[in-house]
Motif scaffolding. Structure first.
Motif, PDB file in Angstrom:
ATOM      1  N   ARG A   1      43.048  47.711  44.751  1.00 52.03           N
ATOM      2  CA  ARG A   1      43.796  47.816  43.497  1.00 52.03           C
ATOM      3  C   ARG A   1      45.117  47.057  43.512  1.00 52.03           C
ATOM      4  NH1 ARG A   1      43.139  54.305  43.085  1.00 52.03           N
ATOM      5  NH2 ARG A   1      42.469  54.063  45.243  1.00 52.03           N
ATOM      6  N   GLY A   2      45.816  47.083  44.653  1.00 54.35           N
ATOM      7  CA  GLY A   2      47.117  46.411  44.765  1.00 54.35           C
ATOM      8  C   GLY A   2      47.017  44.913  44.512  1.00 54.35           C
ATOM      9  N   ILE A   3      45.865  44.340  44.795  1.00 54.47           N
ATOM     10  CA  ILE A   3      45.674  42.896  44.592  1.00 54.47           C
ATOM     11  C   ILE A   3      44.964  42.623  43.262  1.00 54.47           C
ATOM     12  CG2 ILE A   3      44.389  40.870  45.432  1.00 54.47           C
ATOM     13  CD1 ILE A   3      45.024  41.791  48.290  1.00 54.47           C
ATOM     14  N   ILE A   4      43.836  43.252  43.046  1.00 54.87           N
ATOM     15  CA  ILE A   4      43.027  42.818  41.890  1.00 54.87           C
ATOM     16  C   ILE A   4      43.608  43.238  40.553  1.00 54.87           C
ATOM     17  CG2 ILE A   4      40.935  42.715  43.328  1.00 54.87           C
ATOM     18  CD1 ILE A   4      39.880  45.197  41.942  1.00 54.87           C
ATOM     19  N   TYR A   5      44.431  44.294  40.569  1.00 50.61           N
ATOM     20  CA  TYR A   5      45.077  44.705  39.311  1.00 50.61           C
ATOM     21  C   TYR A   5      46.578  44.411  39.306  1.00 50.61           C
ATOM     22  CZ  TYR A   5      40.726  47.305  38.786  1.00 50.61           C
ATOM     23  OH  TYR A   5      39.410  47.665  38.710  1.00 50.61           O
ATOM     24  N   ALA A   6      46.999  43.407  40.054  1.00 50.27           N
ATOM     25  CA  ALA A   6      48.433  43.067  40.113  1.00 50.27           C
ATOM     26  C   ALA A   6      48.948  42.716  38.719  1.00 50.27           C
ATOM     27  CB  ALA A   6      48.660  41.925  41.092  1.00 50.27           C
ATOM     28  N   SER A   7      48.105  42.137  37.885  1.00 50.57           N
ATOM     29  CA  SER A   7      48.452  41.905  36.484  1.00 50.57           C
ATOM     30  C   SER A   7      47.184  42.107  35.669  1.00 50.57           C
ATOM     31  CB  SER A   7      48.965  40.467  36.297  1.00 50.57           C
ATOM     32  OG  SER A   7      48.774  40.046  34.946  1.00 50.57           O
ATOM     33  N   ASN A   8      47.336  42.541  34.423  1.00 53.88           N
ATOM     34  CA  ASN A   8      46.128  42.569  33.594  1.00 53.88           C
ATOM     35  C   ASN A   8      46.219  41.563  32.451  1.00 53.88           C
ATOM     36  OD1 ASN A   8      47.773  43.870  31.859  1.00 53.88           O
ATOM     37  ND2 ASN A   8      46.466  45.678  31.558  1.00 53.88           N
TER      38      ASN A   8
ATOM     39  N   GLU B   1      50.164  38.719  45.547  1.00 49.42           N
ATOM     40  CA  GLU B   1      50.098  39.967  46.336  1.00 49.42           C
ATOM     41  C   GLU B   1      49.384  39.731  47.666  1.00 49.42           C
ATOM     42  OE1 GLU B   1      51.600  42.916  45.829  1.00 49.42           O
ATOM     43  OE2 GLU B   1      52.531  41.875  44.119  1.00 49.42           O
ATOM     44  N   ALA B   2      48.308  38.977  47.616  1.00 42.03           N
ATOM     45  CA  ALA B   2      47.565  38.685  48.856  1.00 42.03           C
ATOM     46  C   ALA B   2      48.435  37.879  49.816  1.00 42.03           C
ATOM     47  CB  ALA B   2      46.269  37.935  48.528  1.00 42.03           C
ATOM     48  N   LEU B   3      49.216  36.968  49.237  1.00 38.85           N
ATOM     49  CA  LEU B   3      50.100  36.130  50.063  1.00 38.85           C
ATOM     50  C   LEU B   3      51.165  36.969  50.768  1.00 38.85           C
ATOM     51  CD1 LEU B   3      50.710  33.209  50.920  1.00 38.85           C
ATOM     52  CD2 LEU B   3      52.196  32.998  48.908  1.00 38.85           C
ATOM     53  N   LYS B   4      51.728  37.930  50.034  1.00 40.42           N
ATOM     54  CA  LYS B   4      52.716  38.838  50.649  1.00 40.42           C
ATOM     55  C   LYS B   4      52.103  39.508  51.877  1.00 40.42           C
ATOM     56  CE  LYS B   4      54.962  40.513  46.506  1.00 40.42           C
ATOM     57  NZ  LYS B   4      55.006  41.696  45.630  1.00 40.42           N
ATOM     58  N   LEU B   5      50.888  39.994  51.733  1.00 39.88           N
ATOM     59  CA  LEU B   5      50.230  40.666  52.859  1.00 39.88           C
ATOM     60  C   LEU B   5      49.929  39.682  53.979  1.00 39.88           C
ATOM     61  CD1 LEU B   5      47.871  43.109  50.916  1.00 39.88           C
ATOM     62  CD2 LEU B   5      49.663  43.773  52.534  1.00 39.88           C
ATOM     63  N   GLN B   6      49.483  38.458  53.604  1.00 38.43           N
ATOM     64  CA  GLN B   6      49.163  37.457  54.632  1.00 38.43           C
ATOM     65  C   GLN B   6      50.409  37.127  55.461  1.00 38.43           C
ATOM     66  OE1 GLN B   6      50.108  33.836  54.605  1.00 38.43           O
ATOM     67  NE2 GLN B   6      49.266  33.841  56.687  1.00 38.43           N
ATOM     68  N   VAL B   7      51.542  37.000  54.792  1.00 35.19           N
ATOM     69  CA  VAL B   7      52.792  36.664  55.496  1.00 35.19           C
ATOM     70  C   VAL B   7      53.143  37.777  56.491  1.00 35.19           C
ATOM     71  CG1 VAL B   7      55.281  36.346  55.194  1.00 35.19           C
ATOM     72  CG2 VAL B   7      53.673  35.138  53.688  1.00 35.19           C
ATOM     73  N   GLN B   8      53.037  39.021  56.030  1.00 31.24           N
ATOM     74  CA  GLN B   8      53.295  40.155  56.940  1.00 31.24           C
ATOM     75  C   GLN B   8      52.286  40.169  58.091  1.00 31.24           C
ATOM     76  OE1 GLN B   8      53.786  44.153  55.113  1.00 31.24           O
ATOM     77  NE2 GLN B   8      53.978  43.095  53.176  1.00 31.24           N
TER      78      GLN B   8
ATOM     79  N   LYS C   1      43.301  31.360  60.045  1.00 35.27           N
ATOM     80  CA  LYS C   1      43.923  31.622  58.737  1.00 35.27           C
ATOM     81  C   LYS C   1      45.195  32.464  58.849  1.00 35.27           C
ATOM     82  CE  LYS C   1      39.805  31.603  55.705  1.00 35.27           C
ATOM     83  NZ  LYS C   1      38.902  32.520  54.946  1.00 35.27           N
ATOM     84  N   LYS C   2      45.420  33.020  60.040  1.00 38.11           N
ATOM     85  CA  LYS C   2      46.592  33.878  60.283  1.00 38.11           C
ATOM     86  C   LYS C   2      46.639  35.066  59.316  1.00 38.11           C
ATOM     87  CE  LYS C   2      49.199  29.699  61.580  1.00 38.11           C
ATOM     88  NZ  LYS C   2      48.431  29.443  62.799  1.00 38.11           N
ATOM     89  N   THR C   3      45.543  35.734  59.214  1.00 35.71           N
ATOM     90  CA  THR C   3      45.437  36.884  58.317  1.00 35.71           C
ATOM     91  C   THR C   3      44.275  37.749  58.763  1.00 35.71           C
ATOM     92  OG1 THR C   3      44.972  37.569  56.026  1.00 35.71           O
ATOM     93  CG2 THR C   3      43.991  35.505  56.742  1.00 35.71           C
ATOM     94  N   PHE C   4      44.392  39.045  58.495  1.00 39.92           N
ATOM     95  CA  PHE C   4      43.238  39.938  58.720  1.00 39.92           C
ATOM     96  C   PHE C   4      43.021  40.796  57.481  1.00 39.92           C
ATOM     97  CE2 PHE C   4      46.249  43.311  59.993  1.00 39.92           C
ATOM     98  CZ  PHE C   4      47.294  42.568  60.563  1.00 39.92           C
ATOM     99  N   LEU C   5      43.265  40.163  56.355  1.00 38.09           N
ATOM    100  CA  LEU C   5      43.127  40.835  55.065  1.00 38.09           C
ATOM    101  C   LEU C   5      41.668  40.876  54.606  1.00 38.09           C
ATOM    102  CD1 LEU C   5      44.484  42.041  52.485  1.00 38.09           C
ATOM    103  CD2 LEU C   5      44.795  39.679  51.683  1.00 38.09           C
ATOM    104  N   CYS C   6      41.296  42.051  54.102  1.00 43.72           N
ATOM    105  CA  CYS C   6      40.010  42.230  53.437  1.00 43.72           C
ATOM    106  C   CYS C   6      40.337  42.592  51.991  1.00 43.72           C
ATOM    107  CB  CYS C   6      39.240  43.357  54.123  1.00 43.72           C
ATOM    108  SG  CYS C   6      37.713  43.840  53.273  1.00 43.72           S
ATOM    109  N   ILE C   7      39.684  41.947  51.048  1.00 50.77           N
ATOM    110  CA  ILE C   7      39.972  42.252  49.638  1.00 50.77           C
ATOM    111  C   ILE C   7      38.822  43.048  49.031  1.00 50.77           C
ATOM    112  CG2 ILE C   7      40.415  41.268  47.347  1.00 50.77           C
ATOM    113  CD1 ILE C   7      41.946  39.035  48.709  1.00 50.77           C
ATOM    114  N   GLY C   8      39.177  44.207  48.502  1.00 50.27           N
ATOM    115  CA  GLY C   8      38.172  45.081  47.891  1.00 50.27           C
ATOM    116  C   GLY C   8      37.899  44.664  46.463  1.00 50.27           C
ATOM    117  N   LEU C   9      36.667  44.278  46.193  1.00 53.81           N
ATOM    118  CA  LEU C   9      36.287  43.845  44.836  1.00 53.81           C
ATOM    119  C   LEU C   9      35.680  45.038  44.100  1.00 53.81           C
ATOM    120  CD1 LEU C   9      34.722  40.383  45.758  1.00 53.81           C
ATOM    121  CD2 LEU C   9      36.967  40.789  44.727  1.00 53.81           C
ATOM    122  N   ASP C  10      36.572  45.831  43.501  1.00 53.03           N
ATOM    123  CA  ASP C  10      36.159  47.072  42.835  1.00 53.03           C
ATOM    124  C   ASP C  10      36.539  47.004  41.363  1.00 53.03           C
ATOM    125  OD1 ASP C  10      35.806  47.660  45.508  1.00 53.03           O
ATOM    126  OD2 ASP C  10      37.444  49.099  45.615  1.00 53.03           O
ATOM    127  N   PRO C  11      35.925  46.129  40.606  1.00 53.70           N
ATOM    128  CA  PRO C  11      36.388  45.882  39.251  1.00 53.70           C
ATOM    129  C   PRO C  11      35.936  46.952  38.273  1.00 53.70           C
ATOM    130  CG  PRO C  11      34.523  44.491  39.764  1.00 53.70           C
ATOM    131  CD  PRO C  11      34.747  45.352  40.960  1.00 53.70           C
TER     132      PRO C  11
END
Lengths: 277, 277
Positions: free
Chosen positions: B241-248, B259-266, B14-24
């Protein structure tokens, strides 16, 4: 809500500083209880009814309820509601997280309107420092009970490390003392560490100490009192397995009462010896 | 269940090592979701659908569910069930208790048959030592992720204390390395501590590090990789927070994806730079 003054008053009146750990393992509770809709709740209710004049605090450990999923959480909520209001209600949750997350845990256990649970006190693990503790202190009158020196084998791994402020557990107490006073913070100190109580009293002369490890884990009540008791008592000595599993027959509640009574009698002697009563 | 080999394989694919925190936080999720029976679950499902090709792990923090009582626990269970099986599922619970109690927590989060949750990994606070960790390792193939150096202000209180084995966080890593290998243990190291990564890699050359603190807390992905990446990647960088609350607004899932894509690209760049891919 139970203030320090009310807690001390109750200790003097009941002549006991016993805390009973409500850690019911479904595999260890008497078989006949399985006929009830919620065997764990029924177990807890009968233990509470049989012991409430002999103790000043109850302490359910969250793990024993979480391990049963939704059903377990419901048992915990219903157990909380059944606790006598004059006793200190402690949720033994050993939580510890960053500030905004600790706010959520505080709500989980302190905000009865939202979750059905409004415990008086919560146990906290100090590894993450002040923001893992202070969010709970925003709830006026509630207590935070911070792990200092615990009773099991693993306590040797880190808590005795030597730091620039003494052993790690001493550094924890010194630092946490700057966050709030003895009317809001207690410390967990294992009964198996009685040789450390004198030392701990140097840093925490007035704080109540929640002391697990008497009974199943081998700690001595006499030693704990010798080095740890103060003029206000300053101790809550916990017993879980030694009381709640005293029998696994239909007489379990009577057996629990008998064990609690043995401890209460010893505690009364210690309170007299220390001129608390 | 996700082995180290499978995790690395997924990172490369997947070319990523992102973990997404689901803290709603119910107060921060888009208002239109309140029309659903379980707004939190609906929120999580849409975040997952929008990001699952861009990350390798999801990490719900238990506090954000427990704070809603029974309803919250149900949301957590249902969220767990919705997680894509190819992603590492981490319950961020930061538990830590004595052995027989840790057995109960392990059941709570690892034993799907009993509680409906069978996470691949759990975060653990190390204060109580080995018996607060080893019970989880009895579940074959499951991971324990131990707090070493955390990202928030409170980390300064104890984690940097000097001990006979280096800073406390270094002592934790050295000791925990004796409990299991890099195929079972990861460490939490905050992204705001990038200057410490070189040092941490001395003790944990192969362990995966779970790295919170990129984004809302100010840590830099570039610095984390500069000092922390290994030939197998060895990093799971978390953003919540940077991903899950990018927009409300109603576009929150698209905004989260962006936001996740930006991180994946980096991350893809960093993986190439380090010759992982």
């Amino acid at each position: 809500m139970l203030s320090r003054h009310q807690l001390i008053d109750q200790i003097k009146r009941k002549k006991t500083f016993l805390c009973i750990g409500l850690d019911p393992d479904i595999e260890k509770i008497p078989a006949f209880l399985h006929q009830y809709a919620d065997p764990v709740l029924e177990f807890n209710k009968r233990i509470i009814d049989a012991t409430k004049d002999l103790c000043v605090a109850y302490k359910p450990n969250a793990a024993f309820y979480e391990s049963k999923g939704i059903k377990g959480l419901q048992s915990l909520i219903d157990t909380y509601k059944y606790l006598p209001k004059e006793c200190l209600s402690i949720i033994d949750a050993k939580r510890g997280d960053i500030g905004n997350t600790s706010d959520q845990y505080a709500q989980a256990f302190f905000n009865e309107e939202v979750t059905g649970m409004g415990f008086d006190a919560i146990t906290i693990t100090p590894y993450m420092g002040n923001d893992s503790v202070t969010p709970y202190l925003k709830y006026e009158g509630k207590w935070v009970i911070i792990l200092a020196l615990t009773s099991s084998v693993g306590s040797k791994d880190f808590q005795y490390l030597n730091t620039e402020h003494g052993h790690l557990y001493e550094a924890v107490i010194q630092k946490a003392n700057t966050w709030a006073g003895a009317d809001r913070i207690m410390y967990v100190v294992g009964a198996t560490k009685s040789e450390e109580f004198t030392n701990i009293r140097k840093y925490a002369p007035d704080n109540f100490l929640l002391v697990p490890g008497v009974g199943a884990q081998g700690g001595s009540l006499e030693d704990v009192c010798k080095y740890g008791i103060t003029k206000d008592c300053g101790l809550l000595v916990n017993s879980s397995r030694g009381i709640i599993y005293a029998s696994n027959g239909e007489d379990f509640a009577d057996a629990a009462r008998a064990e609690a009574l043995k401890l209460q009698v010893q505690m009364e002697e210690e309170l007299e010896k220390a001129s608390v009563i």
